[in-house]
Design an enzyme around this catalytic site. Structure first.
Site, mmCIF file in Angstrom:
data_model
loop_
_atom_site.group_PDB
_atom_site.id
_atom_site.type_symbol
_atom_site.label_atom_id
_atom_site.label_comp_id
_atom_site.label_asym_id
_atom_site.label_seq_id
_atom_site.Cartn_x
_atom_site.Cartn_y
_atom_site.Cartn_z
ATOM 1 N N ARG A 16 -30.228 -33.012 27.201
ATOM 2 C CA ARG A 16 -30.119 -34.194 26.348
ATOM 3 C C ARG A 16 -31.490 -34.797 26.067
ATOM 4 O O ARG A 16 -31.620 -35.989 25.839
ATOM 5 C CB ARG A 16 -29.192 -35.228 26.956
ATOM 6 C CG ARG A 16 -29.600 -35.682 28.327
ATOM 7 C CD ARG A 16 -28.857 -36.921 28.646
ATOM 8 N NE ARG A 16 -28.944 -37.200 30.055
ATOM 9 C CZ ARG A 16 -28.402 -38.258 30.600
ATOM 10 N NH1 ARG A 16 -27.744 -39.114 29.857
ATOM 11 N NH2 ARG A 16 -28.515 -38.482 31.875
ATOM 12 N N LYS B 240 -34.501 -39.025 24.577
ATOM 13 C CA LYS B 240 -33.480 -38.714 25.578
ATOM 14 C C LYS B 240 -32.173 -39.314 25.081
ATOM 15 O O LYS B 240 -32.105 -40.518 24.819
ATOM 16 C CB LYS B 240 -33.866 -39.308 26.935
ATOM 17 C CG LYS B 240 -32.871 -38.975 28.036
ATOM 18 C CD LYS B 240 -33.451 -39.285 29.400
ATOM 19 C CE LYS B 240 -32.436 -39.062 30.514
ATOM 20 N NZ LYS B 240 -33.011 -39.340 31.832
ATOM 21 N N ARG C 290 -39.287 -41.075 25.283
ATOM 22 C CA ARG C 290 -40.147 -40.891 26.448
ATOM 23 C C ARG C 290 -41.498 -40.324 26.008
ATOM 24 O O ARG C 290 -41.579 -39.549 25.050
ATOM 25 C CB ARG C 290 -39.481 -39.940 27.443
ATOM 26 C CG ARG C 290 -38.122 -40.432 27.891
ATOM 27 C CD ARG C 290 -37.731 -39.861 29.215
ATOM 28 N NE ARG C 290 -37.457 -38.426 29.165
ATOM 29 C CZ ARG C 290 -36.898 -37.780 30.185
ATOM 30 N NH1 ARG C 290 -36.593 -38.422 31.298
ATOM 31 N NH2 ARG C 290 -36.647 -36.492 30.100
ATOM 32 N N ASP D 135 -35.925 -29.489 38.946
ATOM 33 C CA ASP D 135 -35.988 -29.686 37.487
ATOM 34 C C ASP D 135 -36.422 -31.112 37.164
ATOM 35 O O ASP D 135 -36.701 -31.414 36.002
ATOM 36 C CB ASP D 135 -34.625 -29.390 36.836
ATOM 37 C CG ASP D 135 -33.494 -30.190 37.469
ATOM 38 O OD1 ASP D 135 -33.332 -30.106 38.700
ATOM 39 O OD2 ASP D 135 -32.785 -30.905 36.755
#
Ligand code: AMP
Ligand code: MG
Length: 518
Positions: free
Chosen positions: A102, A121, A191, A268
């Site tokens: 996402r 995001k 972001r 991750d």
């Protein structure tokens, strides 16, 4: 909006040949092209004015173009958005391909001589969305937006957040995974970071024995983000590994300094640049409990509890080492790097704690250990304790010193006398230490206050901002944003935020209980 586009990731690394946005395993490629989903009615909730300034777009934030580009409504000219392919260990188990499920990378820019990557995001599904929808809700987006910028102002390495935009769409979420799904407002966060590459980006290729792409990605990362590495061949990759170890270690020392608990330290979610990334069910230690984790999903094992964070970083670095092994093929050299981690961590951690305590030559690990024991036993607020400790003066008696930290206790009436006595004993030795230091009281106070924030984004504060935002009032988001720009300053007009967690927040969802369902 005039952006100086400098794309590198999608220009220099192999792309997925398939361009259809379908969920699948993606092989031999670092990313897949995707187009963000068009939001039905985007609305700017908040933007980080200082970051907008650094990015050279302060004058564009109120424009339709800004809203369009950062809500995913339109693609900036001559750019090619994409989702990255990565894998990861989740809660200790290899999870295979994960990827940007996402997150959609928009472009890279150069502004004020700095290189930045910008990504959305919550802008819709990608080939990596697996079984989920690619969306994010307002609640988690407020948390990510405010905390990213707050961490930056605290001096903790972190990804940033430029803007928080409502999509106008509704998103279904079962917050606690207990069969109570609810429609929530969808939101998108922009972001910003030099790069969003994670440990998992390397792991995925190693797991597939795709050494060619692994090498391409590593060479790319070193060339762009570690330009000081001048060595060649295996040495180069070993130096890279060492640098990532250093940066990750520095990041976690900072987390321990400010009492930040990430909550989901899966590989991750580990930035290769040592940046705090992926703000999900994170939290701040309020009462000092080293075993606390805000993440309800991790309540059983508490793998990612506060005190485990340095060890988990090391565990994650071992996984990164496994991924880079095909490029280095020198186990003893890699082991040397990993073996040094604990010692270096201890040195840096104690240096950091000495600074929190305003000590240099007199600091001892025995005094530190006793303090940690006491803090753990006392139901005491970490942030308030350290901040108020700076008011202790050389001529105080232990009893006088105790009155200065009294406000930090949650239930002082219930504190057993023996604990109070232990505090007085600890304070007596602390007073001896500060008396043996050269610094004056005011010098020590100033330096302690640079290391001990007065204001952090306590979960209840974020929750209040979320609840008003859900009703359409965004003023608290901006108030907290501005407050947390200067976390070390007194800001006495904002004293109400220098407060212990209120009782109502103790068991409230969103305050002490958070899940990954965001
Ligand atoms: P996290 O634990 O939040 O870092 O997420 C782990 C993986 O799940 C990553 O690959 C995310 O991109 C993916 N993911 C999390 N939430 C969603 C969502 N709502 N839609 C699609 N993918 C998601
Ligand atoms: Mg993640």
């Amino acid at each position: 909006m005039k952006l100086n586009i400098k794309d590198t990731f999608n220009k220099e690394l192999p792309a997925d040949k398939e361009t259809e946005n379908s969920r699948r395993q993606v092989n031999n490629a670092c990313f897949s092209y995707v187009t963000p989903k068009s939001p039905s009615n985007p609305e700017l909730v908040h933007y980080a004015s200082f970051l907008a300034n650094d990015l050279g777009i302060a004058n564009d934030v109120q424009t339709k173009e800004f809203l369009d580009v950062f809500s995913g409504n339109s693609v900036y000219p001559e750019t090619n958005p994409f989702a990255m392919c990565y894998g990861g260990h989740q809660f200790g188990n290899w999870a295979g391909q994960l990827g940007d499920g996402r997150a959609i990378n928009l472009f890279e820019i150069e502004a004020n001589n700095k290189h930045w990557a910008l990504q959305l995001k919550g802008a819709g599904e990608t080939p990596y969305s697996r079984t989920a929808d690619g969306l994010a809700v307002l609640r988690s987006s407020v948390r990510e937006h405010l905390c990213s910028e707050a961490m930056h102002s605290l001096g903790v390495p972190t990804t940033r957040s430029l803007a928080l935009i409502l999509s106008g769409d509704e998103v279904l979420r079962d917050i606690l995974y207990n069969g109570n799904p609810k429609l929530e407002k969808g939101a998108i966060v922009t972001r910003v970071a030099p790069s969003f590459i994670r440990f998992g980006n390397f792991q995925i290729f190693a797991s597939r024995r795709d050494n060619k792409t692994l090498k391409e990605l590593t060479d790319y990362t070193i060339a762009h983000y570690f330009p000081n590495i001048k060595s060649e061949g295996k040495e180069k990759y070993l130096d890279f590994y060492q640098e990532v170890v250093n940066k990750s270690l520095e990041m976690v020392v900072e987390w321990q300094r400010v009492g930040f608990v990430h909550g989901v330290m899966n590989t991750d979610n580990m930035s290769i640049l040592g940046l705090t990334i992926d703000y999900g069910p994170y939290g701040w230690l309020e009462n000092f409990d080293p075993d606390w984790t805000p993440n309800t999903t991790d309540r059983q094992n508490k793998r990612y509890r506060f005190r485990n964070q340095p060890d988990i970083i090391l565990w994650n670095l071992v996984q990164l080492g496994n991924a880079l092994y095909p490029l280095i093929e020198d186990i003893p050299a890699m082991e040397t790097i990993l073996t040094a981690y604990n010692k270096t961590y201890d040195t840096k951690y104690h240096k950091m704690m000495a600074a929190k305590l305003g000590l240099s030559s007199t600091y001892t690990t025995e005094n530190h250990d006793e303090l940690i024991n006491l803090l753990t036993q006392s139901n005491i607020d970490m942030t308030i304790f350290f901040r108020n400790l700076s008011s202790v003066t050389k001529l105080d008696t232990p009893k006088e010193a105790f009155t200065k930290i009294k406000y930090a206790f949650y239930n002082i009436e219930e504190l057993p006398n023996e604990i109070i006595t232990k505090w007085e004993v600890w304070l007596k030795s602390y007073l001896e230490m500060i008396n043996a230091e050269e610094q004056t009281d005011s010098e020590r106070k100033a330096s302690m206050n640079r290391n001990n924030p007065k204001y952090v984004l306590r979960n209840y504060m974020a929750q209040l901002a979320i609840e008003s935002a859900e009703k359409g009032d965004y003023s608290l988001i901006n108030e907290l944003y501005l407050l947390l720009q200067k976390p070390y300053e007194e800001q006495s007009e904002h004293e109400k935020w220098f407060a212990k967690r209120p009782d109502w927040a103790l068991e409230k969802v969103g305050c002490s209980m958070l899940s990954c369902n965001s």
